[in-house]
Design an enzyme around this catalytic site. Sequence first.
Site, PDB file in Angstrom:
ATOM      1  N   GLU A 177     -19.316  -4.851 -46.444  1.00 23.55           N
ATOM      2  CA  GLU A 177     -19.414  -4.902 -44.979  1.00 23.55           C
ATOM      3  C   GLU A 177     -20.856  -5.121 -44.528  1.00 23.55           C
ATOM      4  O   GLU A 177     -21.635  -4.170 -44.440  1.00 23.55           O
ATOM      5  CB  GLU A 177     -18.881  -3.605 -44.361  1.00 23.55           C
ATOM      6  CG  GLU A 177     -18.971  -3.616 -42.833  1.00 23.55           C
ATOM      7  CD  GLU A 177     -18.532  -2.319 -42.167  1.00 23.55           C
ATOM      8  OE1 GLU A 177     -18.313  -1.323 -42.869  1.00 23.55           O
ATOM      9  OE2 GLU A 177     -18.435  -2.316 -40.935  1.00 23.55           O
ATOM     10  N   LYS A 219     -15.551  -7.281 -45.135  1.00 27.79           N
ATOM     11  CA  LYS A 219     -15.371  -6.698 -43.796  1.00 27.79           C
ATOM     12  C   LYS A 219     -16.483  -7.283 -42.935  1.00 27.79           C
ATOM     13  O   LYS A 219     -17.665  -6.993 -43.143  1.00 27.79           O
ATOM     14  CB  LYS A 219     -15.449  -5.176 -43.852  1.00 27.79           C
ATOM     15  CG  LYS A 219     -15.384  -4.512 -42.477  1.00 27.79           C
ATOM     16  CD  LYS A 219     -14.903  -3.088 -42.583  1.00 27.79           C
ATOM     17  CE  LYS A 219     -14.962  -2.392 -41.226  1.00 27.79           C
ATOM     18  NZ  LYS A 219     -14.242  -1.129 -41.207  1.00 27.79           N
TER      19      LYS A 219
HETATM   20  P1  13P Z   1     -15.523   0.169 -35.809  1.00 28.10           P
HETATM   21  O1  13P Z   1     -14.258  -0.661 -35.824  1.00 28.10           O
HETATM   22  O2  13P Z   1     -15.453   1.346 -34.881  1.00 28.10           O
HETATM   23  O3  13P Z   1     -16.742  -0.665 -35.656  1.00 28.10           O
HETATM   24  O4  13P Z   1     -15.620   0.870 -37.232  1.00 28.10           O
HETATM   25  C1  13P Z   1     -15.306   0.137 -38.360  1.00 28.10           C
HETATM   26  C2  13P Z   1     -16.146   0.573 -39.475  1.00 28.10           C
HETATM   27  O5  13P Z   1     -15.651   1.054 -40.465  1.00 28.10           O
HETATM   28  C3  13P Z   1     -17.601   0.382 -39.353  1.00 28.10           C
HETATM   29  O6  13P Z   1     -18.183   0.621 -40.598  1.00 28.10           O
END
Ligand code: 13P
Length: 336
Positions: A177, A219
């Site tokens: 991510e 992600k």
């Molecule tokens: P949000 O969808 O609230 O941004 O959180 C997702 C997430 O796991 C961020 O690391």
Amino acid sequence: MSIEELESIAQAMVAPGKGIIAIDESTATIKKRFDSVGVPNTEENRRAYREMLLTTPKLGEHISGAILYDETIRQSTKAGVPFTKIMLDAGVLPGIKVDLGAKPLAGFPGELVTEGLDGLRERLAEYAKLGAKFAKWRAVITIGDDTPSGTCIEANSHALARYAALCQEAGIVPMVEPEVLMDGAHDLDVSYEVTEATLRSLFGALYEQNVLLEGTILKASMVIPGKDCPDQVDVEDVAEATVRCLKAAVPASLPGIVFLSGGQSDEQATAHLNSMNQMGPHPWPLSFSYGRAMQSAALQLWGKDMQANFAEAQKTVALRAKQNGLAALGQWKKGA
Ligand code: 13P
């Protein structure tokens, strides 16, 4: 764990019409969420809140996995059933946040690098024993006047790739991510440029670390103007720019991409995902891994009255899962 098993977990995470609920807030982050509804941040309240989310009836209908925090993967329902068992029985894969947070990058004021590689092999082995099938590591890229620097992007990509290689060694699917923050007044074009540079760097680093893309999930943040940008754009513009950016930078061998919500409203997050999927087919399934955009309605209700609103809060979780599941197929309709 064979390569085929990693691939089949990754594919299950992005099965048609399904996505992920992120409930891996650290103790500091969940405090902010609880503060907003006046709930004390005790271990029992965190456990009770996660129990409400994870025992939502038919959660597995539109949810393929849930990302847990270290404390949560060790917790059980009030009746003593481990959360991981509740999840596996519901067809929801247990995931685990394994990074230790984004810390200031020395020498680069205003920029962050995510820590947590030391001891990660041992922690992953324990999480695998506890039932984790996939993991998450979040890097944070901040857009400012002079940021992000190439150094920040590269340091975060390197850490993400080292983490991903260790996950695959442990038989756990890495969710990588790199979040480009929505904070700031930057426009859509700047968001596009920074996201493309970040993704290109990340996939270069994954290649250098021998990470198997077929057993990896991205992600991603959407390509979207900063929250303070005066020039906000239509749903279709965000969708088009995001898909164009992903096609430019993400190899087609990746099994799937899920999005974070990053501060978008519930409806925006759903509408953007839906619009992207209406523009398909794409090289990969595009689905969701929302935290706030899955939970905020439920948190409001549960925070007002944990007992009386328990079932109503669960209904909003089920509804958000259904709406986002439809959006993952491009079949969501506003107001439905
Ligand atoms: P949000 O969808 O609230 O941004 O959180 C997702 C997430 O796991 C961020 O690391």
